[in-house]
Design an enzyme around this catalytic site. Structure first.
Site, PDB file in Angstrom:
ATOM      1  N   SER A 155    -104.801 -28.298 -75.037  1.00  0.00           N
ATOM      2  CA  SER A 155    -105.653 -28.064 -73.874  1.00  0.00           C
ATOM      3  C   SER A 155    -106.733 -27.024 -74.196  1.00  0.00           C
ATOM      4  O   SER A 155    -107.446 -27.171 -75.182  1.00  0.00           O
ATOM      5  CB  SER A 155    -104.757 -27.618 -72.712  1.00  0.00           C
ATOM      6  OG  SER A 155    -105.445 -27.628 -71.505  1.00  0.00           O
ATOM      7  N   ARG A 225    -102.503 -22.807 -58.348  1.00  0.00           N
ATOM      8  CA  ARG A 225    -101.461 -23.275 -59.245  1.00  0.00           C
ATOM      9  C   ARG A 225    -100.883 -24.615 -58.796  1.00  0.00           C
ATOM     10  O   ARG A 225    -100.599 -25.482 -59.613  1.00  0.00           O
ATOM     11  CB  ARG A 225    -100.345 -22.223 -59.328  1.00  0.00           C
ATOM     12  CG  ARG A 225     -99.250 -22.560 -60.310  1.00  0.00           C
ATOM     13  CD  ARG A 225     -99.816 -22.768 -61.691  1.00  0.00           C
ATOM     14  NE  ARG A 225     -98.765 -22.891 -62.707  1.00  0.00           N
ATOM     15  CZ  ARG A 225     -98.992 -23.074 -63.979  1.00  0.00           C
ATOM     16  NH1 ARG A 225    -100.235 -23.158 -64.405  1.00  0.00           N
ATOM     17  NH2 ARG A 225     -98.005 -23.164 -64.836  1.00  0.00           N
ATOM     18  N   ASP A 320    -102.000 -38.559 -69.899  1.00  0.00           N
ATOM     19  CA  ASP A 320    -102.753 -37.329 -69.616  1.00  0.00           C
ATOM     20  C   ASP A 320    -104.108 -37.727 -69.033  1.00  0.00           C
ATOM     21  O   ASP A 320    -104.997 -38.161 -69.750  1.00  0.00           O
ATOM     22  CB  ASP A 320    -102.936 -36.541 -70.926  1.00  0.00           C
ATOM     23  CG  ASP A 320    -103.638 -35.211 -70.712  1.00  0.00           C
ATOM     24  OD1 ASP A 320    -104.125 -34.954 -69.589  1.00  0.00           O
ATOM     25  OD2 ASP A 320    -103.700 -34.430 -71.675  1.00  0.00           O
ATOM     26  N   HIS A 353    -100.556 -34.325 -68.753  1.00  0.00           N
ATOM     27  CA  HIS A 353    -101.119 -33.274 -69.596  1.00  0.00           C
ATOM     28  C   HIS A 353    -100.032 -32.347 -70.150  1.00  0.00           C
ATOM     29  O   HIS A 353    -100.131 -31.850 -71.265  1.00  0.00           O
ATOM     30  CB  HIS A 353    -102.145 -32.480 -68.783  1.00  0.00           C
ATOM     31  CG  HIS A 353    -102.907 -31.463 -69.588  1.00  0.00           C
ATOM     32  ND1 HIS A 353    -103.558 -31.781 -70.760  1.00  0.00           N
ATOM     33  CD2 HIS A 353    -103.115 -30.139 -69.384  1.00  0.00           C
ATOM     34  CE1 HIS A 353    -104.137 -30.678 -71.244  1.00  0.00           C
ATOM     35  NE2 HIS A 353    -103.880 -29.680 -70.436  1.00  0.00           N
ATOM     36  N   ASP A 354     -98.999 -32.117 -69.349  1.00  0.00           N
ATOM     37  CA  ASP A 354     -97.905 -31.234 -69.775  1.00  0.00           C
ATOM     38  C   ASP A 354     -97.138 -31.763 -70.983  1.00  0.00           C
ATOM     39  O   ASP A 354     -96.343 -31.035 -71.579  1.00  0.00           O
ATOM     40  CB  ASP A 354     -96.915 -31.010 -68.622  1.00  0.00           C
ATOM     41  CG  ASP A 354     -97.284 -29.790 -67.788  1.00  0.00           C
ATOM     42  OD1 ASP A 354     -98.211 -29.056 -68.196  1.00  0.00           O
ATOM     43  OD2 ASP A 354     -96.648 -29.575 -66.745  1.00  0.00           O
TER      44      ASP A 354
END
Lengths: 380, 204
Positions: A155, A225, A320, A353-354
């Site tokens: 990222s 968040r 992602d 994405h994680d």
């Protein structure tokens, strides 16, 4: 085969003080600053086995292992780094650093400014990926590392890894750019801006100088968040993990937490807001938005990468959507244009994405294979 | 790769040596459907080539990286997006042609990206295959190691078919090497050859 991979074990962090002013890309100057970092493994005699791990938005220098006084605080990439792991600390000397502007020990908005005796707050310069690379290069100088065997990250960390090959082409032999992009898309900037607005409009933000008011813009940080977290997952991953499950098993017809996903997001938001600095969050998202090496080359990414000398491994993840495989493919195509050595793996993973933080056999095998080749270039 | 490895590889894959024979030292190559990267590694060692492989299979991606060759994970059927016109001296399609669905567009892509193309494929006109079909069965052999129901091969052809194809789509054949095992076949190649390697370019 016996599994011999384990944790790097007990680690401790170190502070390096820098008194040479850093002129930021914005033109603002940081007269002096400190960087907190950790190292694992041993630097070999010719200092050729160093790897720099760059962190993403909410990351820091504690990349692997745990602390004596806080054994539950395990490094954020402990699955990747350690003896026998893909980034093998028996072979490599691994450096993790908290970026400038961070809130884990390096100088940042919550640090005390020497001339005023108060936290920097809003006066902390907006730092960029280029500024980070500059500060990391100074740390490398102090550690005696002339050239990294590899600089890597996922990222925003991948952006720093790429920037290393552009700012210091001779100081990095390999770049591993994971789940990253040559620049953010408009949609990505939009998500960041909503997150920033949540913080900026929180009455407890006080224009960034909330420290002296003894408050924290917790609501804004929490919302930021929660939004971020949604975008780091995939629709399928959320459906799998939470579906439409209800906490109490029946509908309550009110605005309390009903669905499991709500419970999860609010928990994640609260947890994050309790320790993360709001100004750091703003700053990190801005660094993401600004990163665009092609900007100085008429938006021509091919020309931007012309100075790069490193060999590259580019990795993306199928689900992602925040840093999609297509974005990685444009990095690959710029590297192909410049005839750089590059390999590209598109990992099938459900976790969005994680995924880059997850333990995934094929992903780890790809990393391991590439890093093993790097290790063959020097004598351990 | 040491000399022994090179020799072993060449023995296991006679088409590798045939391909290498056409490629001058230092050439740039793109190997489509590069598998475990053995051909690229062979060419890198035997001919000092530089280049990339394209592969879709996860295990092969790992194998290529272990082999120390550049590999780009991509589905050939979607074309060669990201590869620029004329950016390679040679684009190779080794034992993959018969498994491609969009065969003609891919062949055109090869000649867009490369100055010349090289393909190798099993010759369906090989006499043993013909006997199998005459006997009422799809051939199963070293070159065609699949049952009809699990084969990835959707576009099998004979040497004559391939040459007609090239003529039809304005591709000029520059060289042909026909083999059975490791022996070169020059007499009745469409009948006696089990594998063919062709070098071709666009008709100027």
């Amino acid at each position: 085969m016996q599994n011999t991979s384990h944790s790097v074990g007990l680690v401790s962090s170190h502070i390096m003080q820098f008194d040479t002013p850093l002129i930021c890309k914005s033109g603002l100057v940081l007269p002096s600053y400190a960087l907190v970092y950790e190292t694992y493994g041993t630097l070999n005699n010719d200092k050729s086995n160093a790897i720099l791990v760059c962190h993403a938005l909410s990351g820091h220098h504690h990349v692997a292992g745990f602390y004596a006084d806080d054994p539950k605080n395990i490094g954020w990439w402990d699955t990747m780094i350690g003896p026998g792991k893909p980034i093998d600390t028996n072979k490599f000397y691994v450096v993790g650093v908290n970026n400038l502007g961070g809130c884990h020990g390096s100088t940042g908005p919550s640090s005390i400014k020497l001339d005023t005796g108060k936290p920097y707050g809003a006066s902390f310069p907006v730092v960029t990926v280029e500024d980070w690379v500059e500060s990391q290069a100074r740390l490398a100088d102090r550690l005696g590392i002339v050239q990294f065997a590899a600089v890597l990250g996922g990222s925003l960390g991948g952006m720093q890894a790429m920037q290393w090959s552009l700012s210091y082409p001779d100081r990095v032999r390999h770049v591993l750019a994971i789940a990253t992009a040559p620049h953010l898309t408009a949609e990505n900037i939009a998500f960041n801006d909503v997150a920033r607005n949540a913080i900026l409009t929180d009455p407890d933000f006080y224009g960034g100088d909330f420290y002296e008011h003894g408050v924290v813009p917790r609501r804004g940080l929490r919302l930021a968040r929660m939004l971020g977290h949604i975008t780091y997952l995939s629709d399928d991953a959320m459906a799998d993990k939470f579906g439409r499950s209800l906490r109490s098993g029946k509908l309550a017809y009110n605005y309390d937490i009903e669905f499991e996903i709500e419970s999860y997001l609010r928990y994640q938001g609260d947890k994050f807001a309790a320790y993360f600095d709001a100004n750091t969050y703003l700053l990190m998202t801005k660094a993401l938005d600004y990163f665009d090496p092609a900007r100085d080359f008429n938006d021509n990414i091919d020309r931007a990468f012309a100075v790069a000398k490193a060999n590259f491994l580019v990795v993306s993840f199928t689900t992602d959507w925040r840093f999609s495989p297509e974005r990685s493919r444009s990095i690959v195509s710029a590297l192909l244009h410049n005839r750089r050595n590059v390999s590209y793996a598109e990992i099938s993973s459900a976790h969005g994405h994680d995924s880059f933080l997850m333990q995934h056999t094929h992903y780890h095998n790809v990393m391991r294979a590439y890093l093993n080749n790097i290790a063959r270039e020097f004598a351990v | 790769m040491n000399q022994l490895d090179l020799t072993l590889l060449a023995a296991a894959r006679p088409d590798f040596a045939a391909i290498a024979a056409w490629i001058p030292e230092g050439a740039s190559v793109l190997d489509l459907g590069c598998g475990d990267g053995n051909l690229l590694r062979y060419l890198k060692d035997a001919r000092k080539t530089r280049g990339y492989g394209v592969e879709i299979n996860d295990n092969n991606i790992e194998a290529c990286i272990r082999n120390g060759v550049n590999v780009i994970q991509n589905d050939l059927e979607s074309g060669l997006l990201g590869f620029e016109n004329g950016s390679f001296d040679y684009v190779i399609l080794s034992q993959t042609l018969q498994a491609t669905r969009h065969t003609e567009p891919l062949m055109q892509e090869m000649l867009r990206v490369g100055r010349e193309g090289i393909v190798s494929f099993p010759n369906f006109g090989y006499w043993k295959n013909r006997i199998n079909v005459l006997g009422g069965h799809m051939p199963v052999s070293k070159d065609l190691p699949y049952q009809w129901y699990d084969t990835p091969n959707v576009h099998l052809c004979t040497l004559s078919d391939f040459e007609t194809f090239c003529a039809h789509f304005k591709m000029q054949i520059l060289g042909r090497q026909v083999m059975t095992g490791d022996s070169t076949i020059s007499f009745l190649p469409n009948l006696l050859g089990s594998t063919a390697v062709y070098r071709f370019k666009r008709v100027p």
